[in-house]
Design an enzyme around this catalytic site. Sequence first.
Site, PDB file in Angstrom:
ATOM      1  N   TYR A 157       0.867  -1.186   0.000  1.00 37.76           N
ATOM      2  CA  TYR A 157       0.000   0.000   0.000  1.00 37.76           C
ATOM      3  C   TYR A 157       0.903   1.237   0.000  1.00 37.76           C
ATOM      4  CZ  TYR A 157      -3.567   3.345   1.464  1.00 37.76           C
ATOM      5  OH  TYR A 157      -4.420   4.413   1.528  1.00 37.76           O
ATOM      6  N   CYS A 212     -20.310 -18.133 -11.888  1.00 34.18           N
ATOM      7  CA  CYS A 212     -21.625 -17.656 -11.450  1.00 34.18           C
ATOM      8  C   CYS A 212     -21.838 -18.202 -10.039  1.00 34.18           C
ATOM      9  CB  CYS A 212     -22.734 -18.125 -12.376  1.00 34.18           C
ATOM     10  SG  CYS A 212     -23.026 -19.884 -12.377  1.00 34.18           S
TER      11      CYS A 212
HETATM   12  P1  NAD Z   1      -3.354  -5.985  -6.375  1.00 36.88           P
HETATM   13  O1  NAD Z   1      -2.112  -5.990  -5.598  1.00 36.88           O
HETATM   14  O2  NAD Z   1      -3.396  -6.667  -7.689  1.00 36.88           O
HETATM   15  O3  NAD Z   1      -3.833  -4.472  -6.608  1.00 36.88           O
HETATM   16  C1  NAD Z   1      -3.814  -3.493  -5.607  1.00 36.88           C
HETATM   17  C2  NAD Z   1      -3.794  -2.132  -6.286  1.00 36.88           C
HETATM   18  O4  NAD Z   1      -3.818  -1.111  -5.280  1.00 36.88           O
HETATM   19  C3  NAD Z   1      -2.558  -1.899  -7.131  1.00 36.88           C
HETATM   20  O5  NAD Z   1      -2.943  -1.614  -8.463  1.00 36.88           O
HETATM   21  C4  NAD Z   1      -1.867  -0.741  -6.442  1.00 36.88           C
HETATM   22  O6  NAD Z   1      -1.239   0.124  -7.376  1.00 36.88           O
HETATM   23  C5  NAD Z   1      -3.007  -0.049  -5.743  1.00 36.88           C
HETATM   24  N1  NAD Z   1      -2.612   0.764  -4.589  1.00 36.88           N
HETATM   25  C6  NAD Z   1      -1.788   0.444  -3.563  1.00 36.88           C
HETATM   26  N2  NAD Z   1      -1.704   1.462  -2.682  1.00 36.88           N
HETATM   27  C7  NAD Z   1      -2.468   2.464  -3.178  1.00 36.88           C
HETATM   28  C8  NAD Z   1      -2.783   3.767  -2.725  1.00 36.88           C
HETATM   29  N3  NAD Z   1      -2.305   4.233  -1.586  1.00 36.88           N
HETATM   30  N4  NAD Z   1      -3.608   4.524  -3.489  1.00 36.88           N
HETATM   31  C9  NAD Z   1      -4.108   4.059  -4.664  1.00 36.88           C
HETATM   32  N5  NAD Z   1      -3.847   2.837  -5.137  1.00 36.88           N
HETATM   33  C10 NAD Z   1      -3.045   2.037  -4.388  1.00 36.88           C
HETATM   34  O7  NAD Z   1      -4.466  -6.579  -5.410  1.00 36.88           O
HETATM   35  P2  NAD Z   1      -5.924  -7.150  -5.765  1.00 36.88           P
HETATM   36  O8  NAD Z   1      -5.806  -8.551  -6.203  1.00 36.88           O
HETATM   37  O9  NAD Z   1      -6.638  -6.194  -6.629  1.00 36.88           O
HETATM   38  O10 NAD Z   1      -6.581  -7.183  -4.322  1.00 36.88           O
HETATM   39  C11 NAD Z   1      -6.885  -5.964  -3.651  1.00 36.88           C
HETATM   40  C12 NAD Z   1      -7.284  -6.216  -2.208  1.00 36.88           C
HETATM   41  O11 NAD Z   1      -8.558  -6.838  -2.148  1.00 36.88           O
HETATM   42  C13 NAD Z   1      -6.326  -7.146  -1.476  1.00 36.88           C
HETATM   43  O12 NAD Z   1      -6.149  -6.675  -0.169  1.00 36.88           O
HETATM   44  C14 NAD Z   1      -7.028  -8.455  -1.479  1.00 36.88           C
HETATM   45  O13 NAD Z   1      -6.617  -9.280  -0.436  1.00 36.88           O
HETATM   46  C15 NAD Z   1      -8.462  -8.016  -1.330  1.00 36.88           C
HETATM   47  N6  NAD Z   1      -9.405  -8.998  -1.857  1.00 36.88           N
HETATM   48  C16 NAD Z   1     -10.732  -8.805  -1.659  1.00 36.88           C
HETATM   49  C17 NAD Z   1     -11.656  -9.715  -2.160  1.00 36.88           C
HETATM   50  C18 NAD Z   1     -13.119  -9.548  -1.985  1.00 36.88           C
HETATM   51  O14 NAD Z   1     -13.869 -10.401  -2.319  1.00 36.88           O
HETATM   52  N7  NAD Z   1     -13.591  -8.449  -1.520  1.00 36.88           N
HETATM   53  C19 NAD Z   1     -11.218 -10.820  -2.856  1.00 36.88           C
HETATM   54  C20 NAD Z   1      -9.870 -10.981  -3.058  1.00 36.88           C
HETATM   55  C21 NAD Z   1      -8.983 -10.063  -2.578  1.00 36.88           C
END
Ligand code: NAD
Length: 556
Positions: free
Chosen positions: A273, A410
């Site tokens: 992050y 789905c």
């Molecule tokens: P990823 O690492 O592919 O993408 C994260 C993005 O956040 C990157 O593009 C990065 O540039 C951006 N980022 C980082 N810090 C930032 C900031 N301060 N400001 C703006 N952009 C910033 O990760 P992902 O696979 O997209 O997963 C994202 C998050 O969602 C993870 O924490 C993951 O564990 C979680 N997640 C949630 C679900 C769900 O169902 N809700 C499912 C899987 C993963």
Amino acid sequence: EISTPGHEPRPVRAPRGPELTTLGWQQEGALRMLMNNLDPDVAEHPDSLVVYGGTGRAARSWAAFDAMVATLKTLKNDETMLVQSGKPVGVFRTNEWAPRVLIANSNLVGDWANWEEFRRLEDLGLTMYGQMTAGSWIYIGTQGILQGTYETFGAIAKKRYNGSLAGTITLTAGLGGMGGAQPLAVTMNDGVAICVDCDITRIDRRIAHKYLDIKADSIEHALELATAARDAKKPLSIGLEGNAAEIFPALLEMKAPIDIVTDQTSAHDPLAYLPIGIDFPDMKIMSEKDPQKFTEDSRNAMAAHVKAMVGFMDAGAEVFDYGNSIRDEARKAGYDRAFDFPGFVPAYIRPLFEEGLGPFRWAALSGDPKDIEATDKAILELFPENEHLRRWITMAGEKVAFEGLPARICWLGYGERHLAGLKFNEMVASGELSAPIAIGRDHLDSGSVASPYRETESMIDGSDAIADWPLLNALVNTASGASWVSLHQGGGVGMGRSIHAGQVCIADGTELAAKKLEAVLTNDPGMGVIRHADAGYDHAIDTAATRGVRIPMTEN
Ligand code: NAD
């Protein structure tokens, strides 16, 4: 070392077509899905074996990848390969009902399950972060999360906006492998989305993959575009480059007319992050130089980010945590209102989990999009009365660009998934499909995960942190005949915060596969029903009673 002499990074692409490159379709399925996870069209950073979700990997090193491929190529139909955090560690003689691969990723003993210790062990080459479907070889690109995200925004539309997001603006951040589904999920529900990411290449990638419509030049430009589309009730998604920890507070300060706020940056891992005051191109170097200081800085930035989210909530917006632990990181930085807004599972998804409903996905091992077209049609014929499913499958067929092997997802529940599995198996047997189908799911499912900040947040009996359920889930899927089974720690929400299991079955058209599919695809969602019935959810208790799921303590 991820790469060593003789085991360098290279583009990986799964074999296509009906010819085996291994000794059987169960192994072939595992081989193709492992390779598909690392396909440059699928993985976020294939050279470092990272598939998605921060540092979620498919293999620990290129040498381990090569060893797994070589082993799968010679693995017999009564053998099982054991994988310990992305490295093959043994092959045992088992039997043909047993999984061909058993996987354990990122598991650490409770008191040691923190990022610091994990990274120490990772640096020693002893473990890797498997996320959920990265290390269990059933990631299908951003579509995988698209349907869940579509469901979530659909549930918000139902809850607050008469079933449609038309005329609303959603603000979110993170356009990575998972987060990249957000813009399309919002526009599929007819809304407008502003999506912030600090990495311009992620914005461009989502535009190229048709998940995002356009990018804005500035905050003002983004707001102009968003309000015009909102007023015209036209769906539109807008990418905005920048740090969410700065842009969210700025938008709040400007009193931007935002209706819905969430976030999917990689907040689960403070080193993934971007803190305030560091330029994105320097992020990697800075995080390696002083991980402790970087962690502090990124947590402080997350606190500013979450504080703005709470500000939007106070101003009347619908605000929720989208499963990346950003609330807990903000709390760790000392922000005491971080948990004022809920996680998306208790807010919208739990009622679906109660009846074993969750993400069901499949990939065509042939590589032929026609196979997915045929399975889409079969799904609509199997469940003709399900209007919501029809809307999704139709839209997905039109709007979703395949990444890697053609695939579909789905949500199906208990009593439905095995019907789909058996139908696909028949279609393989009859030649209607040109090669077998891999059928699996996310670990984010009704009975396969313990994750107190996400899937099991605020369980009515307080059982949020009980992790026996995902262990039982992996065991029952192994006993039921899945082709590969995985048991992970720390996926989605980060180290120490979750334990979860996955399964994949190969429908190869044989009678044996039919028996296995029927068992796995009944018992696996059945875990969701018994887990929620045990917690005391009425809907789950009813589902068990009416659909014949046996629960000993309710029998006299
Ligand atoms: P990823 O690492 O592919 O993408 C994260 C993005 O956040 C990157 O593009 C990065 O540039 C951006 N980022 C980082 N810090 C930032 C900031 N301060 N400001 C703006 N952009 C910033 O990760 P992902 O696979 O997209 O997963 C994202 C998050 O969602 C993870 O924490 C993951 O564990 C979680 N997640 C949630 C679900 C769900 O169902 N809700 C499912 C899987 C993963």
